[in-house]
Design an enzyme around this catalytic site. Structure first.
Site, short mmCIF file in Angstrom:
data_model
loop_
_atom_site.label_atom_id
_atom_site.label_comp_id
_atom_site.label_asym_id
_atom_site.label_seq_id
_atom_site.Cartn_x
_atom_site.Cartn_y
_atom_site.Cartn_z
N HIS A 53 88.90 47.83 77.76
CA HIS A 53 87.46 47.54 77.68
C HIS A 53 87.29 46.30 76.82
O HIS A 53 86.93 46.37 75.64
CB HIS A 53 86.70 48.73 77.09
CG HIS A 53 86.81 49.98 77.91
ND1 HIS A 53 87.94 50.77 77.90
CD2 HIS A 53 85.93 50.58 78.77
CE1 HIS A 53 87.75 51.81 78.71
NE2 HIS A 53 86.55 51.71 79.25
N GLU A 84 87.50 44.37 82.22
CA GLU A 84 86.09 44.46 81.85
C GLU A 84 85.28 44.75 83.11
O GLU A 84 85.43 44.05 84.11
CB GLU A 84 85.62 43.18 81.17
CG GLU A 84 84.14 43.18 80.81
CD GLU A 84 83.72 44.38 79.97
OE1 GLU A 84 82.69 45.00 80.31
OE2 GLU A 84 84.43 44.69 78.98
N ASP A 125 89.18 51.22 74.13
CA ASP A 125 88.03 51.06 73.24
C ASP A 125 86.74 50.99 74.06
O ASP A 125 86.09 49.94 74.14
CB ASP A 125 88.23 49.78 72.41
CG ASP A 125 87.03 49.43 71.56
OD1 ASP A 125 86.28 50.35 71.18
OD2 ASP A 125 86.83 48.22 71.29
N ASP A 183 87.15 48.87 86.01
CA ASP A 183 87.04 49.95 85.03
C ASP A 183 88.38 50.08 84.31
O ASP A 183 89.43 50.17 84.94
CB ASP A 183 86.70 51.25 85.77
CG ASP A 183 86.50 52.44 84.84
OD1 ASP A 183 87.27 52.58 83.86
OD2 ASP A 183 85.59 53.24 85.09
N GLY A 184 88.35 50.08 82.99
CA GLY A 184 89.58 50.12 82.23
C GLY A 184 90.42 51.36 82.47
O GLY A 184 91.66 51.31 82.41
N HIS A 242 90.39 45.78 64.33
CA HIS A 242 91.17 44.57 64.54
C HIS A 242 92.32 44.42 63.55
O HIS A 242 93.38 43.90 63.91
CB HIS A 242 90.25 43.35 64.53
CG HIS A 242 89.35 43.32 65.71
ND1 HIS A 242 88.08 42.79 65.68
CD2 HIS A 242 89.52 43.76 66.99
CE1 HIS A 242 87.52 42.92 66.87
NE2 HIS A 242 88.37 43.50 67.67
N SER A 262 88.77 41.76 70.56
CA SER A 262 90.18 42.15 70.58
C SER A 262 91.04 41.23 71.44
O SER A 262 92.16 40.89 71.03
CB SER A 262 90.30 43.59 71.07
OG SER A 262 89.54 44.46 70.27
#
Length: 282
Positions: free
Chosen positions: A41, A123, A169, A148-149, A18, A105
């Site tokens: 994600h 997500e 991530d 799905d990212g 972060h 995030s």
């Protein structure tokens, strides 16, 4: 998907990720033109550190709590801590909130967006998506997608702003996660070659990380900066640290990271174990 980040919220890896994320967003602020932040994600948005799950191992005690206790932190760390406290104040409706919630995030990134910037978050896990969606209901600068990212990289690139930061991530439950990332990046960069991409990864086995570096070096023409920070020695089957690779690092940003890493390592290391470094893969 069995992974639940609440068990690890606010740990040393979150702090590193972060702080780097905020520094990249601030680097994009150097230009007045808008940018788009994409989180592949995203998780739930924030995590209750008083919950049964987070209290089980109290990983935050070796992460955010250690940073809070440090005296005279650098300006970037002050910005990070201010954001964490401001988000806590808002979530608890109190100006004097203690550290109960650790923001993920998306919430931290949102805190630093300007009025003309935009955010797209993905997500896949249904419950986490619902929490994330609730977090940003009514926020016209944020688009939340149940997907799905990695598919999101195809759907949302290039952004209409032609400037952007993409955070990748995943939970690394799948042993082939490094391979999937390495295979996804060339296609993403073909769509949006000037974007800044930050990929977070755990450091458990050096051999796995080195193979990841080699693949990126061989397949990506863009400049790639690797950042590593470990707080334990090279223990087998153990989360010894974490890293980020940043593709297309902003101008003068690598020097900022290099100056910050010694402070972060000193604040987070366990008995002066581990190490830190940043270096160009190409």
């Amino acid at each position: 998907m069995n992974y639940r980040h609440v068990y690890h919220a606010g740990n040393f890896a979150d702090v590193i990720k972060h702080v780097i994320l905020i520094s990249l967003i601030q680097a994009l602020h150097r230009k007045d033109t808008p940018f788009c932040y994409i989180d592949t994600h995203a998780g739930t948005g924030y995590y209750d550190l008083f919950s049964e799950f987070a209290s089980k191992n109290k990983e935050y005690s070796l992460g955010i709590e250690k940073i809070i206790q440090e005296e005279k932190p650098p300006l970037l760390i002050k910005d990070y801590l201010h954001a964490v406290h401001q988000i806590n104040n808002r979530l608890t409706a109190s100006k004097f909130a203690s550290l109960r919630y650790y923001p993920g995030s998306p919430l931290l990134a949102r805190h630093f967006l300007r009025a003309h910037d935009r955010m797209v978050v993905c997500e896949l896990q249904p419950q986490e998506y619902q929490s994330l969606h609730t977090c940003f209901v009514g926020d016209k600068q944020v688009a939340v997608h149940h997907t799905d990212g990695f598919l999101g990289l195809k759907a949302f690139l290039p952004p209409r702003e032609h400037r952007g930061l993409i955070l990748i991530d995943p939970p690394y439950e799948d042993p082939d996660e490094f391979t999937r990332i390495a295979h996804s990046l060339p296609a993403a960069l073909k769509r949006f070659e000037s974007g800044v991409y930050a990929v977070w990864y755990p450091i458990k086995e050096k051999k796995t990380v080195q193979h990841f570096y080699l693949t990126l070096k061989e397949t990506l023409p863009q400049p790639v900066l690797a950042i590593e920070l470990t707080i334990y020695p090279d223990l087998p089957n153990h989360l010894n640290g974490c890293g980020l690779v940043v593709i297309n690092p902003p101008w003068q940003w690598p020097e900022l990271v290099q100056s910050l890493l010694p402070w972060l390592w000193k604040a987070l290391t366990i008995n002066n174990q581990g190490e830190y470094r940043s270096f160009l893969l190409k």
